[in-house]
Design an enzyme around this catalytic site. Sequence first.
Site, short mmCIF file in Angstrom:
data_model
loop_
_atom_site.label_atom_id
_atom_site.label_comp_id
_atom_site.label_asym_id
_atom_site.label_seq_id
_atom_site.Cartn_x
_atom_site.Cartn_y
_atom_site.Cartn_z
N ASN A 258 -2.68 -10.73 -4.44
CA ASN A 258 -2.54 -12.18 -4.53
C ASN A 258 -1.27 -12.60 -3.79
OD1 ASN A 258 -4.82 -13.00 -6.06
ND2 ASN A 258 -3.86 -12.07 -7.87
N ARG B 216 -9.92 10.66 -13.70
CA ARG B 216 -9.35 10.84 -12.35
C ARG B 216 -8.88 9.52 -11.74
NH1 ARG B 216 -13.87 13.67 -9.14
NH2 ARG B 216 -12.35 13.59 -7.46
N LYS B 217 -9.01 8.43 -12.49
CA LYS B 217 -8.61 7.13 -11.95
C LYS B 217 -7.17 6.79 -12.34
CE LYS B 217 -13.17 4.96 -12.01
NZ LYS B 217 -13.99 3.88 -12.61
N ASP C 229 0.83 -1.21 0.00
CA ASP C 229 0.00 0.00 0.00
C ASP C 229 0.87 1.27 0.00
OD1 ASP C 229 -2.48 1.47 0.30
OD2 ASP C 229 -1.88 1.82 2.37
#
Lengths: 238, 238
Positions: B181, B204-205, B159
């Site tokens: 995974n 915006r992704k 993360d």
Amino acid sequence: MLRSCASRLRTPGALRGRLGGAPPPARDSRPPPRSFSSEVIYVDHSLPNPSWSKDMRLLFDQFMKKTEDGSWKRLPSHKSVSPQRTEEVKTFFPDAKPIKEHMSQAQLFPRSLEEGLGFEYAMFHNHVENRTVCIFQGGPYLQGVPGFLHGGAIATMIDSTVGMCAVLAEGVVMTANLNINFRRPIPLCSVVVINSQLDKVEGRKLFVSCNVRSVDEKTLYSEATSLFVKLDPKKSLT
Amino acid sequence: MLRSCASRLRTPGALRGRLGGAPPPARDSRPPPRSFSSEVIYVDHSLPNPSWSKDMRLLFDQFMKKTEDGSWKRLPSHKSVSPQRTEEVKTFFPDAKPIKEHMSQAQLFPRSLEEGLGFEYAMFHNHVENRTVCIFQGGPYLQGVPGFLHGGAIATMIDSTVGMCAVLAEGVVMTANLNINFRRPIPLCSVVVINSQLDKVEGRKLFVSCNVRSVDEKTLYSEATSLFVKLDPKKSLT
């Protein structure tokens, strides 16, 4: 191949014979000594301590009430694992090589920060419904964005909760996948409830989902799905 | 709605003006004092310290070599954030309520365990290729299954790495999804390399993927995809 898409082993050994519904004693309010003696590492950390907020204590009491008829069980939690459990792991990973010189210091990650600073949590399990609930207060050392929990801290408690749900349903399992949708940031030092549920079992695959909500259940913070693979104790993975 | 499927805010503020390719000084070998003074919390923790293994130091030196022509930059890392960054967060979450009484103790989660016991890591970024690499040594307090890293500890570093890749590419973003995974367990106290890459931007992704491999690149431990949402500084989320 299932063996190659699995990741982490979970065994029910640590819980065997230690589930109980009797009201627990509160933990000592003094700070724990900084020691690695067995006296310290086998303390049950899923009991109230002075760092718990009012919300956390109220939720704990509510779930303890549910244990009285035996439908729910409180799950104890320790910093370390028994040598017996370490041997169980070797059955599945005979070729994996933990670095032994550091093993005397090893501690369970969610229990490795000092009281009140990191993960304060308690889990409860309903065997008939295949549900595990975790009440979680994330301390000031779990910060990501200023004032809010780090995504990794949320992932850690989600992983711990769905993993517990899987292992209590089907025995020795490994996590293969964890898929988290983060909906809203969780304020640092607040209390949330992680509700997990075994959705289905297909052969050796277990599907467990969960959501993370505020104490009043009005705010949905996160949702997750996970896949576990059940292991055959007679077969190693390497 | 994008605003409701986003979760955690990442801002480039903490990095602004602090990226540098010059060879860094080694960190002092004495244990840090247990204090919350600004002197301690603004120490750059992504530099070698005595707990780093030979593998970790070799990798660090290899990446520092890559910074010499300016193609890669080493990313500094601190336990705490500046008051300015805290204000930036308020722009996006005016209605969110961090619990202020604990904020003086707040620390960045992956830097909250003491030297050598938890997350030892350094990140490097290649702006042209939109890649962020994290070299990571997971200490004995990050244990899950005996002898191996907890899945939550792996998720935390994944993360952090994909988040850094996203924020350095597009500015202020929030994590919406993290999908991991787990292929093989990572031995406690070993060193791994997390390679992340911005795959595409759609409006915006932002889509960022990564893999976690052994130092010799032969073992694939984990793979992950993630989705971030870019924020408009003029619009709040609540």
